[in-house]
Design an enzyme around this catalytic site. Structure first.
Site, PDB file in Angstrom:
ATOM      1  N   LYS A 234      11.708 -16.202   8.390  1.00  0.00           N
ATOM      2  CA  LYS A 234      12.289 -15.353   7.339  1.00  0.00           C
ATOM      3  C   LYS A 234      11.267 -14.805   6.329  1.00  0.00           C
ATOM      4  CE  LYS A 234      15.691 -14.898   8.536  1.00  0.00           C
ATOM      5  NZ  LYS A 234      15.938 -14.300   9.896  1.00  0.00           N
TER       6      LYS A 234
ATOM      7  N   SER B 156      17.359 -15.951   2.420  1.00  0.00           N
ATOM      8  CA  SER B 156      17.423 -15.259   3.711  1.00  0.00           C
ATOM      9  C   SER B 156      17.776 -16.261   4.815  1.00  0.00           C
ATOM     10  CB  SER B 156      16.063 -14.601   3.985  1.00  0.00           C
ATOM     11  OG  SER B 156      16.059 -13.962   5.227  1.00  0.00           O
TER      12      SER B 156
ATOM     13  N   HIS C 114       5.949 -19.099  15.216  1.00  0.00           N
ATOM     14  CA  HIS C 114       6.162 -19.812  13.941  1.00  0.00           C
ATOM     15  C   HIS C 114       5.371 -21.127  13.917  1.00  0.00           C
ATOM     16  CE1 HIS C 114       9.282 -17.112  12.662  1.00  0.00           C
ATOM     17  NE2 HIS C 114      10.239 -17.586  13.441  1.00  0.00           N
TER      18      HIS C 114
ATOM     19  N   ALA D 145       8.763   1.940   9.871  1.00  0.00           N
ATOM     20  CA  ALA D 145       8.774   0.523   9.495  1.00  0.00           C
ATOM     21  C   ALA D 145       9.514   0.274   8.182  1.00  0.00           C
ATOM     22  CB  ALA D 145       7.344  -0.004   9.403  1.00  0.00           C
TER      23      ALA D 145
HETATM   24  S1  PPS Z   1      12.706 -14.551  11.702  1.00  0.00           S
HETATM   25  O1  PPS Z   1      14.066 -15.029  12.086  1.00  0.00           O
HETATM   26  O2  PPS Z   1      11.861 -15.638  11.247  1.00  0.00           O
HETATM   27  O3  PPS Z   1      12.069 -13.759  12.775  1.00  0.00           O
HETATM   28  O4  PPS Z   1      12.998 -13.584  10.447  1.00  0.00           O
HETATM   29  P1  PPS Z   1      11.930 -12.616   9.762  1.00  0.00           P
HETATM   30  O5  PPS Z   1      11.825 -11.381  10.555  1.00  0.00           O
HETATM   31  O6  PPS Z   1      10.696 -13.356   9.445  1.00  0.00           O
HETATM   32  O7  PPS Z   1      12.597 -12.312   8.361  1.00  0.00           O
HETATM   33  C1  PPS Z   1      13.775 -11.565   8.211  1.00  0.00           C
HETATM   34  C2  PPS Z   1      13.771 -11.020   6.791  1.00  0.00           C
HETATM   35  O8  PPS Z   1      12.853  -9.906   6.719  1.00  0.00           O
HETATM   36  C3  PPS Z   1      13.549  -8.775   6.252  1.00  0.00           C
HETATM   37  N1  PPS Z   1      12.985  -7.527   6.800  1.00  0.00           N
HETATM   38  C4  PPS Z   1      12.489  -6.548   6.023  1.00  0.00           C
HETATM   39  N2  PPS Z   1      12.335  -6.451   4.695  1.00  0.00           N
HETATM   40  C5  PPS Z   1      11.819  -5.288   4.203  1.00  0.00           C
HETATM   41  N3  PPS Z   1      11.481  -4.230   4.980  1.00  0.00           N
HETATM   42  C6  PPS Z   1      11.621  -4.281   6.325  1.00  0.00           C
HETATM   43  N4  PPS Z   1      11.296  -3.234   7.068  1.00  0.00           N
HETATM   44  C7  PPS Z   1      12.146  -5.486   6.899  1.00  0.00           C
HETATM   45  N5  PPS Z   1      12.427  -5.883   8.168  1.00  0.00           N
HETATM   46  C8  PPS Z   1      12.930  -7.128   8.065  1.00  0.00           C
HETATM   47  C9  PPS Z   1      14.974  -9.013   6.738  1.00  0.00           C
HETATM   48  O9  PPS Z   1      15.881  -8.154   6.105  1.00  0.00           O
HETATM   49  C10 PPS Z   1      15.128 -10.489   6.377  1.00  0.00           C
HETATM   50  O10 PPS Z   1      15.208 -10.708   4.967  1.00  0.00           O
HETATM   51  P2  PPS Z   1      16.581 -10.760   4.131  1.00  0.00           P
HETATM   52  O11 PPS Z   1      16.177 -11.155   2.743  1.00  0.00           O
HETATM   53  O12 PPS Z   1      17.475 -11.761   4.777  1.00  0.00           O
HETATM   54  O13 PPS Z   1      17.143  -9.366   4.179  1.00  0.00           O
END
Ligand code: PPS
Length: 292
Positions: A46, A131, A101, A220
């Site tokens: 996350k 998250s 991870h 992105a």
């Molecule tokens: S995982 O399950 O570990 O692969 O999740 P991960 O991809 O690390 O984290 C998911 C969170 O990243 C946010 N996210 C983004 N934020 C901003 N901009 C972009 N482009 C973007 N893409 C993914 C996603 O919304 C999750 O955060 P939260 O706070 O839940 O929205």
């Protein structure tokens, strides 16, 4: 065995998701063959994993930038340990983008020999907590919590996939000299995505035209990824992994959402633990985008 053990598999002191992991893969991680031009995305869950997967695949592959190739983000940069689509990594064309991870001490030997590059994306842990709480309630393969307090206790005990956030980031940071690694801050990417993409290009020795940079940045953004079926995980989660509700993987993508969820007491408790565990830790965290 408590409920947590139904979802977590402990391998050498680190928690993996039990049903998606192949223990053989873990046993052989040390020998995983690394190519010089591999690039690994390593994160605590996350923290911006899919975002980094999307950015790197757009930087590396013109076919993704101009949409002539129809490949989901997950397949462009597959997970090393959660190989749900059974990718034969040895058949992947170079340069490979791989995602993981894992903690620093489980990294393949070749990575420790600085053979390949690593991008480690990190995020402030209060936003990770929120998250992760929503994600755990969304995914059938993660343990759901009745309330945030229950999840917060698990998170702060490291009884989640990825174990303790404090250990993960500290481990990678304190061993950074053993690896060819770049640390990217989620909140910096949020504040100025273009500069972050430029920084990544420089680390990866990739020269993109101004126009290509614009394309990467455009594709992105959170808004674009949320409505891009290749990037938003909607089908993968619903059809292949299993969900409990209508929530989305790309939930909010903001900085400081924790302020809407944590009580004053929870926040103070979190701060106390953070101060204790992260005392003298050199990386700075951004808790709210408006604070700077
Ligand atoms: S995982 O399950 O570990 O692969 O999740 P991960 O991809 O690390 O984290 C998911 C969170 O990243 C946010 N996210 C983004 N934020 C901003 N901009 C972009 N482009 C973007 N893409 C993914 C996603 O919304 C999750 O955060 P939260 O706070 O839940 O929205």
């Amino acid at each position: 065995m408590d409920d947590t053990d139904l979802f977590l598999l402990n391998f050498k002191g680190f928690h993996f998701e039990r049903t998606l992991i192949d223990v053989d893969v873990l046993e052989n991680l040390d020998d995983f063959e690394i190519r010089d031009d591999d690039v690994f995305i390593i994160t605590y869950p996350k923290s911006g994993t899919i975002w980094t997967q999307q950015i790197l695949s757009l930087i590396y592959y013109e076919g993704h930038r101009n949409k002539t190739e129809n490949v989901e983000t997950l397949d462009r940069a597959p997970f090393l340990e959660y190989n749900i689509r059974k990718v034969d990594f040895s058949m992947m064309p170079s340069p490979r983008i791989l995602t993981s991870h894992i903690p620093y001490y489980l990294a393949p030997r070749g990575l420790k020999n600085k053979k390949a590059k690593i991008v480690y994306t990190y995020r402030n842990p209060k936003d990770i907590l929120i998250s992760y709480y929503h994600f755990s309630n969304l995914l059938v393969r993660l343990q759901a919590s009745d309330n945030l307090e229950q999840f917060m206790k698990q998170f702060l005990d490291g009884k989640v996939v990825g174990s303790l956030w404090f250990d993960h980031i500290r481990g990678w940071y304190e061993h950074k000299h053993d690896f060819n690694i770049l640390f990217m801050k989620y909140e910096d990417m949020k504040k100025d995505l273009r500069s972050s993409v430029v920084k990544l290009c420089s680390f990866l020795d990739k020269e993109l035209s101004e126009e290509d940079l614009d394309t990467v940045v455009r594709q992105a953004t959170f808004q674009n990824m949320k409505y891009d079926p290749q990037a938003n995980y909607d089908t993968i989660l619903k059809d292949e992994v299993g969900t409990r509700n209508d929530g989305c993987f790309l939930r909010k993508g903001t900085v400081g959402d924790w302020k809407r969820h944590l009580t004053v007491e929870q926040n103070e408790r979190f701060d106390r633990i953070f101060q204790r565990k992260m005392k003298d830790f050199p990386l700075e965290f951004t808790w709210d985008i408006n604070e700077q």
